[in-house]
Write a protein that holds these residues in place. Sequence first.
Motif, mmCIF file in Angstrom:
data_model
loop_
_atom_site.group_PDB
_atom_site.id
_atom_site.type_symbol
_atom_site.label_atom_id
_atom_site.label_comp_id
_atom_site.label_asym_id
_atom_site.label_seq_id
_atom_site.Cartn_x
_atom_site.Cartn_y
_atom_site.Cartn_z
ATOM 1 N N THR B 78 0.885 -1.156 0.133
ATOM 2 C CA THR B 78 0.034 0.313 -0.035
ATOM 3 C C THR B 78 0.894 1.228 0.095
ATOM 4 N N LYS B 80 1.007 3.485 2.269
ATOM 5 C CA LYS B 80 1.482 3.657 3.442
ATOM 6 C C LYS B 80 2.884 2.808 3.768
ATOM 7 N N PRO B 110 -5.453 -8.182 -7.625
ATOM 8 C CA PRO B 110 -6.964 -8.061 -7.517
ATOM 9 C C PRO B 110 -7.325 -6.540 -7.214
ATOM 10 N N TYR B 111 -6.612 -5.934 -6.892
ATOM 11 C CA TYR B 111 -6.527 -4.436 -6.232
ATOM 12 C C TYR B 111 -5.936 -3.514 -7.491
ATOM 13 N N HIS B 114 -9.605 -1.097 -8.407
ATOM 14 C CA HIS B 114 -10.368 -0.259 -7.410
ATOM 15 C C HIS B 114 -9.428 0.018 -6.361
ATOM 16 N N GLY B 115 -8.227 -0.648 -6.293
ATOM 17 C CA GLY B 115 -7.365 -0.190 -5.185
ATOM 18 C C GLY B 115 -6.884 1.211 -5.351
ATOM 19 N N TYR B 116 -7.278 2.210 -4.702
ATOM 20 C CA TYR B 116 -6.980 3.559 -4.666
ATOM 21 C C TYR B 116 -5.973 3.582 -3.475
ATOM 22 N N HIS B 117 -5.404 2.599 -2.708
ATOM 23 C CA HIS B 117 -4.451 2.691 -1.733
ATOM 24 C C HIS B 117 -3.404 1.643 -2.044
ATOM 25 N N VAL B 118 -3.461 1.176 -3.161
ATOM 26 C CA VAL B 118 -2.181 0.330 -3.693
ATOM 27 C C VAL B 118 -1.318 0.483 -4.601
#
Lengths: 375, 165
Positions: B78, B80, B110-111, B114-118
Amino acid sequence: MPHLKTEEMIMNMGPQHPSTHGVLRLELVTDGEVVKSITPHIGYLHRCFEKHGEELTYPMIIPFTDRLDYLASMNNNHAFNLAVEKLLNLEVPRKVEFIRVIVAELQRIASHLVAIGTFGADIGAVTPFLWTFRDREVILNLFENLTGARMLYNYMWPGGVARDFPKGFREEIGAFITYFRPKIRDLNNLLTGNHIFISRTAHVGVLPADVAVNYNCTGPVLRGSGVKWDLRKNDPYSIYPEFEFDIPVGQGTMGTLGDTWDRYYIRCQEMEQSLNIIEQALAKFPVEDATDVQAAVPRRIKPPAGEVYARAENPRGELGFYIISDGGTKPFRVRAKSPCFVNLAVLPALGKGIMVSDIVAILGSIDIVLGEVDR
Amino acid sequence: MGLLDKQIDSGGVVITTAENVLNWARLSSMWPMGFGLACCAIEMMATMASNYDLDRFGIIPRPSPRQSDVMIVAGTVTFKMAERVKRLYQQMPEPRYVLSMGSCSNSGGPYWQHGYHVVKSVSRIIPVDVYVPGCPPRPEALIGGLMLLQEKIRKEKFGVKHEAV
């Protein structure tokens, strides 16, 4: 010498630390070797489950529930499907219920094996880690035979499961039960009664029952404090009322009630209870029933508008899914109530005036999975 | 006793290049950093445990970046965590290698959508030597990736900047 002034030190534990069970960062305020306070910092594995809940259709969300608590994928699938079925008012065939209970209990054993193994490794006993992973591998082979995957299965679907048991699969599970029962005894001989292990865990991290209830702890953390609460008995779902099993609770056998050793031992006992459930389920299994396990799966899942909360007993506690539907093929909102997040919240309450090395023991006994804490 | 011991049992000299012997030493003791990010870390642990036993290859997890040669990025990175992954990589002594394990660290997996954080591929923050596909990869796949890395180290030339495969 109370007149001597001591200096407090702020220390970071994690996110890269082998004993934090993932990417958890603990901010410790220490006075020498004694911990004054713990602040957990989470979010290093945030994987936007709720965003996926808004953007994807109901069947497409199931693989993402796998990845919440990746040690207990089957149980996550089960809880999510309970919610969807409740929303759809869907009747699940009896055979499917049996298959679900059997795989969910097998998954519970696999998950507890990892919890026990890594807990032992955290404390300094590496052999149990190797033993439990050896036994877990047997369960994973069973699951691979059944679903084609080792860890993340996407096996349970609303109203059914992906595949029926292959030929001879029930006998293989029976063979696993006979294989695994003596292994629990071995594990108890190796770790549970070990003097070094007991002196590291007994009287450490005592969680009184009232604190556990106030923090809304669930699962082995709550039961380790002596509270008899298990959703399989207290709010029965699926076909659990048909089986006889005990709910092990902490007794304070080796130290104080609710200490680290109690929480550990609950998991050992639960594995035996899971074996009992699987044994009964295999005995009662509707062998003659030739129902297609996918027969009740709706072709198009479009539930009526409404909201629903369904919960199930995960290996780590109560996993709940709250779904709001606006009548479309995608949910309006999906919220996962994670047991790990709640159980982790009790850590600051436990971590006052303890030694630094005890944090590792307490964290291991709470048994968090960061995929579910951060979601 | 092996064949080599019989050949030189009364002492002797083996002639080889410095590159060969150093590469051989490096590939026979690749110590990965024992840190996991997500689901793949469990498969990494399973690979290190009794059934698959990475010790056979001289691969023993080390808890500190200062002592390790290989970083197995096992799981979703991520935003972070990305900063920390980069810092851990910089703390490792050279020569250092990175193995990206699983779809998430390869490409977001898989992210991706839509994985806005990945972080969509760990190669955006650190250089990667070997990619292992799968969600999560089987232990055999991880072992295969590590053996690929061994082959890469075997062919390494000194003085040439190493590139990702």
